[in-house]
Design an enzyme around this catalytic site. Structure first.
Site, mmCIF file in Angstrom:
data_model
loop_
_atom_site.group_PDB
_atom_site.id
_atom_site.type_symbol
_atom_site.label_atom_id
_atom_site.label_comp_id
_atom_site.label_asym_id
_atom_site.label_seq_id
_atom_site.Cartn_x
_atom_site.Cartn_y
_atom_site.Cartn_z
ATOM 1 N N ASP A 36 -15.788 -14.063 -63.434
ATOM 2 C CA ASP A 36 -14.648 -13.733 -62.584
ATOM 3 C C ASP A 36 -15.224 -13.329 -61.228
ATOM 4 O O ASP A 36 -16.276 -12.691 -61.161
ATOM 5 C CB ASP A 36 -13.854 -12.576 -63.196
ATOM 6 C CG ASP A 36 -12.809 -12.044 -62.241
ATOM 7 O OD1 ASP A 36 -12.062 -12.863 -61.675
ATOM 8 O OD2 ASP A 36 -12.736 -10.816 -62.060
ATOM 9 N N ASP A 57 -13.554 -11.676 -58.288
ATOM 10 C CA ASP A 57 -13.166 -10.386 -57.691
ATOM 11 C C ASP A 57 -13.544 -9.197 -58.566
ATOM 12 O O ASP A 57 -13.158 -9.125 -59.720
ATOM 13 C CB ASP A 57 -11.666 -10.368 -57.404
ATOM 14 C CG ASP A 57 -11.310 -11.396 -56.346
ATOM 15 O OD1 ASP A 57 -11.857 -11.302 -55.236
ATOM 16 O OD2 ASP A 57 -10.517 -12.305 -56.662
ATOM 17 N N ASP A 64 -14.318 -7.910 -64.785
ATOM 18 C CA ASP A 64 -14.245 -6.474 -64.508
ATOM 19 C C ASP A 64 -12.966 -5.849 -65.038
ATOM 20 O O ASP A 64 -12.748 -4.666 -64.866
ATOM 21 C CB ASP A 64 -14.349 -6.209 -62.995
ATOM 22 C CG ASP A 64 -13.069 -6.645 -62.270
ATOM 23 O OD1 ASP A 64 -12.584 -7.761 -62.569
ATOM 24 O OD2 ASP A 64 -12.565 -5.880 -61.441
#
Lengths: 265, 265
Positions: B9, B11, B210
């Site tokens: 991922d 971001d 995250d």
């Protein structure tokens, strides 16, 4: 007791789109000779004076104080409840003027989200990303979120167009908060606001609308007498589908029939 | 079995805002020597080549075919499922280019609602009333409504800004219809799309994110191995609040720790 105060919903009863329904001005002129007329509309884009002027062109005199739009009631409600506020309007000129004339300070896109005390949302053909963003950030920081109305669409020549409720949905999503209050119909708020301004017994008041789910429902919620006219949204067959207690006190094909009824009483 | 395919991922794992998290480029350069790297983002405003170019500036080579944005997956999904469509995008340049390159015809505000076969909604800082109106009228007439993602906000220097989900809410309200499909996380759709493109056993694939509620949840939904890094949204204390079975297989402070883990395996 005779009905001396008549509260007319505008759309579908008096106007169709932007124009008077044929024959209506004549009937209204005659009704207004012996009755006090009040006007009511969810439309938040126009100032009350637009209606006053347009009605005068047809020979119908009506004071600004007897016209209630979702924008004017929003502006006055905020002032009466909280005093002068710094308000960011997501709406057109009618809303801005109503807010200013009710005594508020009207902010624009140059405002900081922290100084906005209330966001007032109406129908806005000039809405854009910056407006939605500023409104959402202000609401997230604690500004009140007040909707003039929640209509998701309104009819136009192009089909159903996004209404105030569609713009509101976007601000609610981005701010993570629902509107603190919705002023316009079907909320009975607007009619109850008008009710307080009419100096008369409940029995003297008649609410005239074209929609069961908004006009008639909010009239009944306030225990006022209601009349449905069949020139707008609701049809005779719709009427038979609902329980007896939700039905209006009177049903008229059009305002001409209402006039006849008023004369015979 | 060794992890040979790593799906990152972007971001909160690689970028913070628009910039690389300090130290990450060095780590990624080293990881990419012995592993195939895939990138994944809900961001629909940029074209995949923007990422390819930016990564190359840091000395990391990654093919466009290994970058998956919610816009590129939306464009390819529509093409694979329905063929070439006439699509009205509510989004920025990245979405338009992805749609065009996937083989679709991209329509603009001059289009008639009747000729629009699908509306693709992404984040759009240029959104306005006309776009919402045309999109809503097309959807009301039967056009597919496809959302690149449903994020109601995204963080910026100004605070939380309205995201694709906020624009979608407005179109859903005005059209009276919910999105037919949402491509981006937390829907497992995007990851399952990527999964099909990776030629490897499930055991060779590691998903690195995250966020527990999106990255990790969608990885687990596909029975893939997952690793949480603590450089973004989710903290160590969040981890303790959720049931054992929802927890990731691995937890790393940052990508440096991931690199160490990969070397030791």
């Amino acid at each position: 007791m005779k009905f001396s105060r008549l509260v007319f919903d505008i759309d579908g009863v008096i106007y169709r789109g932007r124009d008077f329904i044929p024959g209506v001005p004549e009937v209204l002129r005659e009704i207004s000779r012996e009755h006090e007329i009040y006007l009511l509309t969810n439309n938040s884009t126009r100032h009350r004076e637009d209606y006053v002027r347009r009605f005068l062109q047809e020979g119908i005199e009506i004071e600004k104080e007897r016209v209630f739009t979702s924008a004017s009631v929003t502006a006055e409600f905020i002032f009466e409840s909280f005093g002068k506020r710094r308000i960011f309007p997501v709406g057109e000129e009618g809303l801005e003027r109503e807010l200013r004339e009710a005594g508020h300070e009207v902010l624009d896109l140059s405002a900081d989200p922290g100084e906005i005390e209330a966001v007032a949302v109406g129908m806005d053909r000039g809405v854009n990303y910056e407006k939605i963003s500023l409104a959402s950030r202000a609401v997230r920081r604690g500004a009140m979120l007040i909707a003039t109305n929640q209509d998701v669409t309104f009819p136009s020549e192009r089909g159903l167009e996004p209404g105030a409720g569609s713009i509101l949905a976007s601000i609610e999503a981005a701010s993570g908060r629902k509107a603190d209050i919705v002023i316009g119909k079907p909320s009975p708020f607007m009619l109850s606001f008008i009710r307080k301004r009419i100096e008369a017994e409940d029995e003297e008041i008649l609410i005239i609308g074209d929609r069961l789910d908004t006009d008639i429902a909010s009239g009944k919620a306030l225990n006022l007498r209601t009349a449905l006219v069949l020139t707008g949204i609701t049809s005779k067959t719709d009427l038979n589908k609902i329980p007896e207690e939700d039905r209006p006190d009177y049903v008229f094909e059009d305002l001409r029939e209402l006039l006849k009824f008023l004369k015979e009483r």
